[in-house]
Motif scaffolding. Structure first.
Motif, PDB file in Angstrom:
ATOM      1  N   PRO A   1       0.804  -1.232   0.000  1.00  0.00           N
ATOM      2  CA  PRO A   1       0.000   0.000   0.000  1.00  0.00           C
ATOM      3  C   PRO A   1       0.829   1.270   0.000  1.00  0.00           C
ATOM      4  CG  PRO A   1      -0.962  -1.600   1.494  1.00  0.00           C
ATOM      5  CD  PRO A   1       0.333  -2.193   1.031  1.00  0.00           C
ATOM      6  N   GLU A   2       1.921   1.291   0.808  1.00  0.00           N
ATOM      7  CA  GLU A   2       2.720   2.508   0.900  1.00  0.00           C
ATOM      8  C   GLU A   2       3.553   2.753  -0.352  1.00  0.00           C
ATOM      9  OE1 GLU A   2       5.233  -0.867   2.471  1.00  0.00           O
ATOM     10  OE2 GLU A   2       3.130  -0.224   2.607  1.00  0.00           O
ATOM     11  N   MET A   3       3.615   1.778  -1.247  1.00  0.00           N
ATOM     12  CA  MET A   3       4.426   1.902  -2.462  1.00  0.00           C
ATOM     13  C   MET A   3       3.575   2.083  -3.716  1.00  0.00           C
ATOM     14  SD  MET A   3       7.734   1.628  -1.974  1.00  0.00           S
ATOM     15  CE  MET A   3       8.877   1.218  -0.647  1.00  0.00           C
ATOM     16  N   ARG A   4       2.274   2.074  -3.582  1.00  0.00           N
ATOM     17  CA  ARG A   4       1.425   2.044  -4.780  1.00  0.00           C
ATOM     18  C   ARG A   4       1.644   3.241  -5.694  1.00  0.00           C
ATOM     19  NH1 ARG A   4      -3.829  -0.020  -1.507  1.00  0.00           N
ATOM     20  NH2 ARG A   4      -3.434  -2.259  -1.650  1.00  0.00           N
ATOM     21  N   SER A   5       1.694   4.437  -5.119  1.00  0.00           N
ATOM     22  CA  SER A   5       1.885   5.612  -5.967  1.00  0.00           C
ATOM     23  C   SER A   5       3.199   5.537  -6.717  1.00  0.00           C
ATOM     24  CB  SER A   5       1.830   6.886  -5.113  1.00  0.00           C
ATOM     25  OG  SER A   5       2.007   8.029  -5.917  1.00  0.00           O
ATOM     26  N   ARG A   6       4.249   5.094  -6.030  1.00  0.00           N
ATOM     27  CA  ARG A   6       5.562   5.007  -6.659  1.00  0.00           C
ATOM     28  C   ARG A   6       5.595   3.940  -7.755  1.00  0.00           C
ATOM     29  NH1 ARG A   6       8.923   5.236  -1.056  1.00  0.00           N
ATOM     30  NH2 ARG A   6       6.816   5.158  -0.181  1.00  0.00           N
ATOM     31  N   VAL A   7       5.014   2.778  -7.470  1.00  0.00           N
ATOM     32  CA  VAL A   7       5.043   1.714  -8.479  1.00  0.00           C
ATOM     33  C   VAL A   7       4.150   2.064  -9.656  1.00  0.00           C
ATOM     34  CG1 VAL A   7       4.643  -0.736  -8.908  1.00  0.00           C
ATOM     35  CG2 VAL A   7       5.622  -0.011  -6.731  1.00  0.00           C
ATOM     36  N   LEU A   8       3.013   2.716  -9.397  1.00  0.00           N
ATOM     37  CA  LEU A   8       2.178   3.176 -10.508  1.00  0.00           C
ATOM     38  C   LEU A   8       2.900   4.245 -11.320  1.00  0.00           C
ATOM     39  CD1 LEU A   8      -1.295   3.221  -8.740  1.00  0.00           C
ATOM     40  CD2 LEU A   8      -0.692   1.846 -10.739  1.00  0.00           C
ATOM     41  N   GLY A   9       3.730   5.041 -10.662  1.00  0.00           N
ATOM     42  CA  GLY A   9       4.559   5.982 -11.407  1.00  0.00           C
ATOM     43  C   GLY A   9       5.560   5.267 -12.285  1.00  0.00           C
ATOM     44  N   LEU A  10       6.143   4.170 -11.782  1.00  0.00           N
ATOM     45  CA  LEU A  10       7.065   3.374 -12.603  1.00  0.00           C
ATOM     46  C   LEU A  10       6.318   2.698 -13.754  1.00  0.00           C
ATOM     47  CD1 LEU A  10       9.268   1.781  -9.799  1.00  0.00           C
ATOM     48  CD2 LEU A  10       9.935   3.547 -11.442  1.00  0.00           C
ATOM     49  N   LEU A  11       5.064   2.330 -13.516  1.00  0.00           N
ATOM     50  CA  LEU A  11       4.255   1.809 -14.616  1.00  0.00           C
ATOM     51  C   LEU A  11       4.137   2.851 -15.721  1.00  0.00           C
ATOM     52  CD1 LEU A  11       2.355  -0.369 -15.810  1.00  0.00           C
ATOM     53  CD2 LEU A  11       0.493   0.704 -14.511  1.00  0.00           C
ATOM     54  N   SER A  12       3.937   4.115 -15.329  1.00  0.00           N
ATOM     55  CA  SER A  12       3.887   5.180 -16.331  1.00  0.00           C
ATOM     56  C   SER A  12       5.206   5.303 -17.083  1.00  0.00           C
ATOM     57  CB  SER A  12       3.535   6.521 -15.659  1.00  0.00           C
ATOM     58  OG  SER A  12       2.210   6.510 -15.178  1.00  0.00           O
ATOM     59  N   VAL A  13       6.320   5.099 -16.374  1.00  0.00           N
ATOM     60  CA  VAL A  13       7.625   5.130 -17.049  1.00  0.00           C
ATOM     61  C   VAL A  13       7.695   4.035 -18.105  1.00  0.00           C
ATOM     62  CG1 VAL A  13      10.106   4.785 -16.737  1.00  0.00           C
ATOM     63  CG2 VAL A  13       8.832   6.165 -15.099  1.00  0.00           C
ATOM     64  N   CYS A  14       7.227   2.843 -17.755  1.00  0.00           N
ATOM     65  CA  CYS A  14       7.242   1.735 -18.723  1.00  0.00           C
ATOM     66  C   CYS A  14       6.355   2.039 -19.923  1.00  0.00           C
ATOM     67  CB  CYS A  14       6.805   0.443 -18.040  1.00  0.00           C
ATOM     68  SG  CYS A  14       7.979  -0.148 -16.804  1.00  0.00           S
ATOM     69  N   ILE A  15       5.194   2.637 -19.667  1.00  0.00           N
ATOM     70  CA  ILE A  15       4.343   3.079 -20.777  1.00  0.00           C
ATOM     71  C   ILE A  15       5.094   4.113 -21.606  1.00  0.00           C
ATOM     72  CG2 ILE A  15       2.188   4.249 -21.372  1.00  0.00           C
ATOM     73  CD1 ILE A  15       1.012   3.087 -18.756  1.00  0.00           C
TER      74      ILE A  15
END
Length: 432
Positions: free
Chosen positions: A374-388
């Motif tokens: 939960p505490e990492m969701r924003s960061r990992v979703l940001g990395l998902l955007s990087v992959c996109i």
């Protein structure tokens, strides 16, 4: 994905983050009247966030088709057409991780309003320039890049707000509805973009985009304020430190590594083919702007149908098959589109690309949200955007290849390369 059964996500492998973590702060207070799609749409918080996304999705497709036709008619360059979509994707790779880390310290409603207001300003400025007869290719290039910044914020801001509002157990259904809205926009957006260009030029497309952004602004203003879920932790580390923690979380969880690897493959080898639809439609199939818009909308029909099917029938045990299988089918059918000798065959191929993309797009954010702590969701979703955001490399490659061998041959070659890359990375996505 219809989570009405209450089925939890699969348990994590040893040493990995839990696949079905508890709700974050934003989700703790979310109502739990029901888990089906109808009950979600009845909840004001989700419905308003969904409306913002649906409207922005429509504008994105209207403008992408209109810009593609405009640039190709102005320059005759398939490469520059590809570059317009590439510029819209570029901020995801450049800024996605930064936005994901910074979003933890920002009140997300304010961030959402800033994104919508930015899109409104860009559409209005482009419409005014077109009305004055001063719109140039560099203007739409700059506008595409600025709108891409808003796109980069969608996962770590609006979609994270959705997850916090509905909770992990309903995230699959919520993403099915959100992707369904995106896919519906791919039916109406290209059709409207092509028709408006034929009737009123690119000015009409941008003017409608500005008006629709006003609708999104009204919905965003009614979203209640929400404190960032990671605010206490954010105070203890800078943006760069939180970005590094997010990368470490992905490296330690093989499921997250596999999810992001598939995302990179899709965006490098699959998604760029959409920039060639105006070129192939005009050069190979002999279509005008309105015909190109209608052809592009067929992809949205398949994608909308796929999202509905996922919302009704998909269960957690189906998630990997929908995700990886969707990318595989997408790459295969884009090859069929590129080589189709007749309009109806091209339309049939696009129908299947849409169906395949629904599986990929729905599962992408869902799997990340469920797997990340939960505490990492924003960061990992940001990395998902990087992959996109790796997509611009694919757009550049496709554009250059199209200049050398033609749009159809280049598109088919990219599809084949994507299938080869998917086979080569099975060791990672096999752990999803």
């Amino acid at each position: 994905m219809d989570e009405s059964t209450g089925t939890a996500a699969p348990p994590a492998a040893d040493g990995e983050a839990g696949a079905a973590p508890g709700a974050g702060r934003g989700a703790a207070a979310a109502p739990r009247a029901g888990n089906g799609a109808r009950s979600l749409l009845a909840e004001p918080a989700f419905r308003r966030l969904w409306t913002v996304g649906a409207v922005v999705f429509v504008v994105r497709w209207i403008e992408m088709i209109a810009i593609g036709v405009f640039v190709y008619r102005q320059t005759g360059s398939a490469f520059l057409v590809a570059m317009m979509t590439m510029l819209r994707l570029l901020p995801l790779g450049l800024l996605g991780a930064v936005i994901g880390a910074a979003a933890e310290r920002v009140e997300r409603r304010a961030a959402l309003l800033a994104v919508v207001l930015g899109g409104l300003a860009v559409s209005a400025a482009m419409a005014l320039l077109a009305h004055a007869g001063q719109l140039a290719v560099w203007h739409v290039a700059l506008g595409s890049f600025l709108n891409g910044i808003g796109w980069a914020a969608d996962n770590p801001v609006r979609r994270l707000m959705i997850g916090e509002a509905v909770g992990p157990e309903r995230m699959g259904t919520a993403m099915s509805l959100d992707v369904g809205a995106n896919n519906a926009s791919r039916i109406f957006g290209p059709t409207l973009g092509g028709a408006l260009y034929a009737a009123a030029g690119i000015e009409g497309a941008f003017a409608l985009g500005a008006l629709l952004h006003l609708v999104a602004l009204g919905a965003a203003l009614r979203v209640g304020p929400a404190r960032a879920a990671g605010a206490p932790a954010a105070a203890a580390a800078g943006v760069l430190g939180r970005m590094a923690e997010g990368v470490a979380a992905v490296r330690q969880d093989r499921r997250l590594t596999g999810i992001l690897a598939v995302t990179v493959i899709f965006n490098l080898f699959g998604w760029p083919f959409t920039s060639m639809i105006p070129v192939i439609g005009q050069d190979r199939l002999g279509l005008g702007p309105d015909g190109i818009g209608l052809l592009a909308s067929v992809d949205g029909v398949g994608a909308f149908g796929g999202a509905v099917a996922l919302a009704l029938w998909a269960r957690p045990r189906h998630y990997r098959a929908c995700y990886v299988g969707g990318v595989t089918l997408y790459l295969a059918t884009l090859i069929a589109f590129a080589l189709a000798p007749q309009v109806w065959l091209a339309a049939a191929a696009l129908l299947l690309t849409g169906l395949a993309q629904a599986g990929f797009a729905t599962m992408q954010a869902t799997l990340v949200f469920l797997a990340a702590p939960p505490e990492m969701r924003s960061r990992v979703l940001g990395l998902l955007s990087v992959c996109i955001g790796t997509g611009p490399l694919g757009f550049v490659a496709l554009g250059l290849l199209a200049e050398a061998v033609g749009a159809s041959a280049a598109t088919a070659a990219m599809g084949l390369a994507g299938l080869a890359a998917l086979a080569a990375t099975r060791r990672w996505w096999g752990r999803i």
